[in-house]
Design a protein around this motif. Structure first.
Motif, PDB file in Angstrom:
ATOM      1  N   SER A 117       0.835  -1.202   0.000  1.00 40.55           N
ATOM      2  CA  SER A 117       0.000   0.000   0.000  1.00 40.55           C
ATOM      3  C   SER A 117       0.868   1.250   0.000  1.00 40.55           C
ATOM      4  CB  SER A 117      -0.934   0.021   1.221  1.00 40.55           C
ATOM      5  OG  SER A 117      -0.210   0.295   2.408  1.00 40.55           O
ATOM      6  N   ILE A 118       0.333   2.331  -0.542  1.00 42.35           N
ATOM      7  CA  ILE A 118       1.101   3.571  -0.573  1.00 42.35           C
ATOM      8  C   ILE A 118       1.260   4.147   0.829  1.00 42.35           C
ATOM      9  CG2 ILE A 118      -0.880   5.117  -0.993  1.00 42.35           C
ATOM     10  CD1 ILE A 118       1.014   6.646  -2.959  1.00 42.35           C
ATOM     11  N   VAL A 119       0.274   3.925   1.707  1.00 39.81           N
ATOM     12  CA  VAL A 119       0.377   4.408   3.086  1.00 39.81           C
ATOM     13  C   VAL A 119       1.529   3.708   3.797  1.00 39.81           C
ATOM     14  CG1 VAL A 119      -0.781   4.439   5.324  1.00 39.81           C
ATOM     15  CG2 VAL A 119      -2.016   5.158   3.283  1.00 39.81           C
ATOM     16  N   TYR A 120       1.681   2.403   3.582  1.00 42.79           N
ATOM     17  CA  TYR A 120       2.786   1.656   4.186  1.00 42.79           C
ATOM     18  C   TYR A 120       4.121   2.212   3.696  1.00 42.79           C
ATOM     19  CZ  TYR A 120       5.254  -2.545   5.915  1.00 42.79           C
ATOM     20  OH  TYR A 120       6.072  -3.421   6.586  1.00 42.79           O
ATOM     21  N   GLN A 121       4.232   2.419   2.391  1.00 44.03           N
ATOM     22  CA  GLN A 121       5.489   2.921   1.830  1.00 44.03           C
ATOM     23  C   GLN A 121       5.821   4.318   2.351  1.00 44.03           C
ATOM     24  OE1 GLN A 121       6.331   1.981  -2.439  1.00 44.03           O
ATOM     25  NE2 GLN A 121       4.252   1.160  -2.452  1.00 44.03           N
ATOM     26  N   MET A 122       4.811   5.177   2.438  1.00 41.12           N
ATOM     27  CA  MET A 122       5.045   6.519   2.951  1.00 41.12           C
ATOM     28  C   MET A 122       5.382   6.484   4.441  1.00 41.12           C
ATOM     29  SD  MET A 122       2.365   9.047   0.925  1.00 41.12           S
ATOM     30  CE  MET A 122       0.879   8.352   1.646  1.00 41.12           C
ATOM     31  N   ALA A 123       4.757   5.558   5.173  1.00 44.80           N
ATOM     32  CA  ALA A 123       5.030   5.444   6.608  1.00 44.80           C
ATOM     33  C   ALA A 123       6.469   4.996   6.854  1.00 44.80           C
ATOM     34  CB  ALA A 123       4.052   4.465   7.249  1.00 44.80           C
ATOM     35  N   GLU A 124       6.949   4.027   6.087  1.00 44.43           N
ATOM     36  CA  GLU A 124       8.341   3.593   6.223  1.00 44.43           C
ATOM     37  C   GLU A 124       9.297   4.761   5.981  1.00 44.43           C
ATOM     38  OE1 GLU A 124       9.314  -1.017   5.561  1.00 44.43           O
ATOM     39  OE2 GLU A 124       9.189   0.175   3.729  1.00 44.43           O
ATOM     40  N   HIS A 125       8.999   5.555   4.968  1.00 44.31           N
ATOM     41  CA  HIS A 125       9.841   6.713   4.652  1.00 44.31           C
ATOM     42  C   HIS A 125       9.835   7.708   5.809  1.00 44.31           C
ATOM     43  CE1 HIS A 125      11.831   9.749   2.227  1.00 44.31           C
ATOM     44  NE2 HIS A 125      10.865  10.606   2.518  1.00 44.31           N
TER      45      HIS A 125
END
Length: 274
Positions: free
Chosen positions: A135-143
């Motif tokens: 998910s894009i939320v997961y990717q943004m959260a990791e960043h």
């Protein structure tokens, strides 16, 4: 529909299955449960069916990867999907742009109010529940975690779950110290549970959800659907749809924003490991 379980067709509504040959299939990515998706998007399905004069079947998939696979296989005529999945559908699968929602996608980091967690930096040594790595939320959260000096898998443990809604409430259930969910779900959460939690940080923003059309649809039909969607917020009774979903209206797709989504599609394009 081949590859789509009867359960998902049944849960998301009985849309004129007897006329399946002429029905448009509206696929919605599984960001919440099938029951919630039906509540959220049945008004849109009904509006399109009435305006187009043909049945519309509302369907989903068990998880994001399945939705991506079914999109690639052409099982949906129209999709309502996460921004990076819409960009992937365009660049890899040939889907055509229709409209995007006027809201933006953003991850909210949440913790219980009675915890000692007040900011993202306090997550050192803690657990965080987030929905689906793709998910894009997961990717943004990791960043965002890395920007705050936290290394996923080392200084902070990420617990993956199926939906953003499930992730959001993990601290209240005692399943994680904190969670990340999409801001729309946080905004529409009931006051009782919202009062028990606090926002401790946010990710960057991305464009809103995308509505895309399979290239088998005729160009004039795609244009008709686009016009209907751009006009939907003016339709009497449509206010509840946009309020429930947190959208203001549908708007034309922004080309610059679409190109900015390319880094988030790479997770689907990397070669499989040995």
């Amino acid at each position: 529909m081949r590859g789509i379980s009867f359960a998902f067709l049944l849960v998301l509504g009985p849309s004129a299955l007897a006329n399946e040959k002429t029905a448009l299939t509206l696929g919605v990515f599984p960001y919440v449960t099938p029951v919630q998706l039906s509540v959220f998007h049945t008004p849109l399905k009904d509006y399109l069916a009435k305006s187009l004069g043909r049945p519309v079947t509302l369907v989903t998939a068990p998880d994001l990867n399945s939705f991506v696979d079914r999109t690639r296989e052409g099982q949906y005529d129209i999709i309502i999907t996460a921004p990076h999945l819409g960009r992937l559908a365009e660049t890899r699968d040939g889907y055509k742009r229709v409209v995007q929602t006027s809201h933006t996608v953003q991850g909210f980091f949440l913790a219980r109010k009675d915890s000692g967690i007040h900011k993202i930096g306090d997550l050192n040594g803690k657990t965080v529940m987030i929905a689906q790595k793709v998910s894009i939320v997961y990717q943004m959260a990791e960043h965002t975690l890395r920007e705050n000096g936290l290394v996923p898998g080392e200084s902070v443990t990420i617990i993956e779950t199926r939906t953003h809604n499930n992730a959001m409430l993990a601290p209240l259930r005692g399943e994680a110290d904190a969670s990340v969910t999409g801001k729309l779900l946080w905004y529409v959460l009931d006051d009782e549970r919202k009062d028990q939690m606090r926002v401790i940080g946010t990710t960057e923003e991305a464009p809103g959800f995308l509505l895309m059309a399979h290239p088998r649809l005729a160009a004039q039909d795609i244009e008709k659907i686009k016009k209907l969607l751009l006009d939907f917020h003016r339709e009497p009774g449509s206010e509840s749809y946009f309020t429930t979903n947190g959208y203001e209206k549908f708007q034309p797709v922004d080309d610059r924003a679409m190109k900015g989504l390319d880094p988030y599609t790479q997770i689907f394009l990397k070669p499989a490991g040995p």
